[in-house]
Design an enzyme around this catalytic site. Sequence first.
Site, PDB file in Angstrom:
ATOM      1  N   GLU A  60       0.876  -1.308  -0.009  1.00  0.00           N
ATOM      2  CA  GLU A  60      -0.077  -0.061  -0.011  1.00  0.00           C
ATOM      3  C   GLU A  60       1.085   1.204   0.032  1.00  0.00           C
ATOM      4  OE1 GLU A  60      -1.702   3.150   0.297  1.00  0.00           O
ATOM      5  OE2 GLU A  60      -1.893   2.666   2.477  1.00  0.00           O
ATOM      6  N   CYS A 111      -2.138   8.631   3.823  1.00  0.00           N
ATOM      7  CA  CYS A 111      -1.902   8.112   2.573  1.00  0.00           C
ATOM      8  C   CYS A 111      -3.307   8.709   1.850  1.00  0.00           C
ATOM      9  CB  CYS A 111      -1.618   6.929   2.303  1.00  0.00           C
ATOM     10  SG  CYS A 111      -2.620   5.685   2.990  1.00  0.00           S
TER      11      CYS A 111
END
Length: 520
Positions: A283, A317
Amino acid sequence: MEFKNEPISDFSLEKERASIRKTLDSIPRLFPFQIPISIGTKEKFSEKMLAHKNPWSPELVATNVSLSNANDLEETIQISKKHWHSWKEQPQEERSRLLLKVAEKLINKKDFILSVCIWETGKHITEAEIEFAEAIDFCRYYAMLALNKLSPQKTILLGEDNIYYYHPKGIVGCITPWNFPMAIFTGMCAGPLVVGNIVIAKPAEETSATAYEITKCFWEVGIPKEVFHFLPGIGSEIGEAIVNHPEVSVINFTGSRDVGLSILRSASIVSPKQSIIKKVICELGGKNAMIVDADADLDVAIQSILPSAFGFQGQKCSALSRLYVHKDCYQKLKERLIDAMDGLLVGSPLDFGNRVGPVIHEESFLRLTKIQKENDSFIVGKTQSIPSEGFYISPSLYEPPKDSSMWRSEIFGPLLSMQKISSFLEGIQLVNDSDYALTCGVISRNPKNVMEAKLKIDVGNLYINRGITGAIVNRQPFGGGKLSGTGAKAGGPDYLSLFVEGKTFTENTMRHGFSRDTIQ
């Protein structure tokens, strides 16, 4: 088994604030936390330690982290190989039961774990509370998912039995980030563990104390230390050793794009001693956008932009970095946003009234300060009042030119870029013009445009008329495409499949007589 999300405490209530205040204030007396290496049942401290400073009072060393090395990893691998069989042969009901007990143990230690996290990261109490609830949700959801979705499937025919079942992949290296040391660390470790894998956890250097307290909860409910190891240290050393070890089957990584791509390259090389093809789960972040339509409710827009761009100082993020606003409401929204930003309270998270804290460490502070200076001519507004000491960065709004790196590089800080668009379709095109595809927001009251967004915006998580951070387990499984990551979405129905492989038994049941041994 029914899954329910963990409720969130309301810190507007004096009772809730008082409950954690005593613990929060007691943490400095424990400084610095001494974080050991845990290999099976053995714990040790390395001669070489890494110090992490408190973000708002850098004179305080919050944590001294032992630095594990390749020799520690090799010892861990050998212990894991001896104990994997007994762990993977445990009934799924037992492993799921233990994970549910982890959730309860975490709840029992909630105030302490939250307080350690806040002192290590500078995270606001409400954001820490939401993250903690997500850690609980991961434990409960994956325990349920393993029971309901990964049970053996049987196809019984006349003269033939077929069974399709799932087998754990082996040793999983979990290399976790500092920005969500409760939720992401817990989820990344709980998923592979509950389906029978060994886990070697390499927490972020900045948040090793938080990760260690969570790891102890796993051990304390009966998950063997021989199947859940804790190897703190520097990513370029112990992290790289985990990635390259020939007997590590899966790399589960959350972090920067550059490191993730490097892991993918390294894992693709099959070493002479390697008998497996490594699976890599990455990720890798985002360059997330929001479109504000011509007919948008500007109150909703402001309420969505502020936490999305500046919550936890933009160190997510999923954080908002690109804002595209229709020309019909651009100036009005811009003025309101600048006023709202100037009213943000920036300071220590020990004062619950503050909404924005410091960034994680001096390296981030210097990097973001440099970006601010390089783009000073494009700034249109910022929060003026910030503390002079500590790693504080002013939440800032920019109108950079279209060729600026601010539109393309992941900044990971409270810096937001804004651009005028002439149509909603132009906004969609700009959103999709990115190497990343993680989150996006749309603020609109036009059903046609909302449908266009659903059909055409290329992201993993699309949020409409709300903020773009804060995905909830089961409700909004989290993860993106393009260079934002690989693999199934965390907190979703496909996640556990990353840590197992399918196997089939087929048996001919049309026997001719019986064997002598059976008769005897």
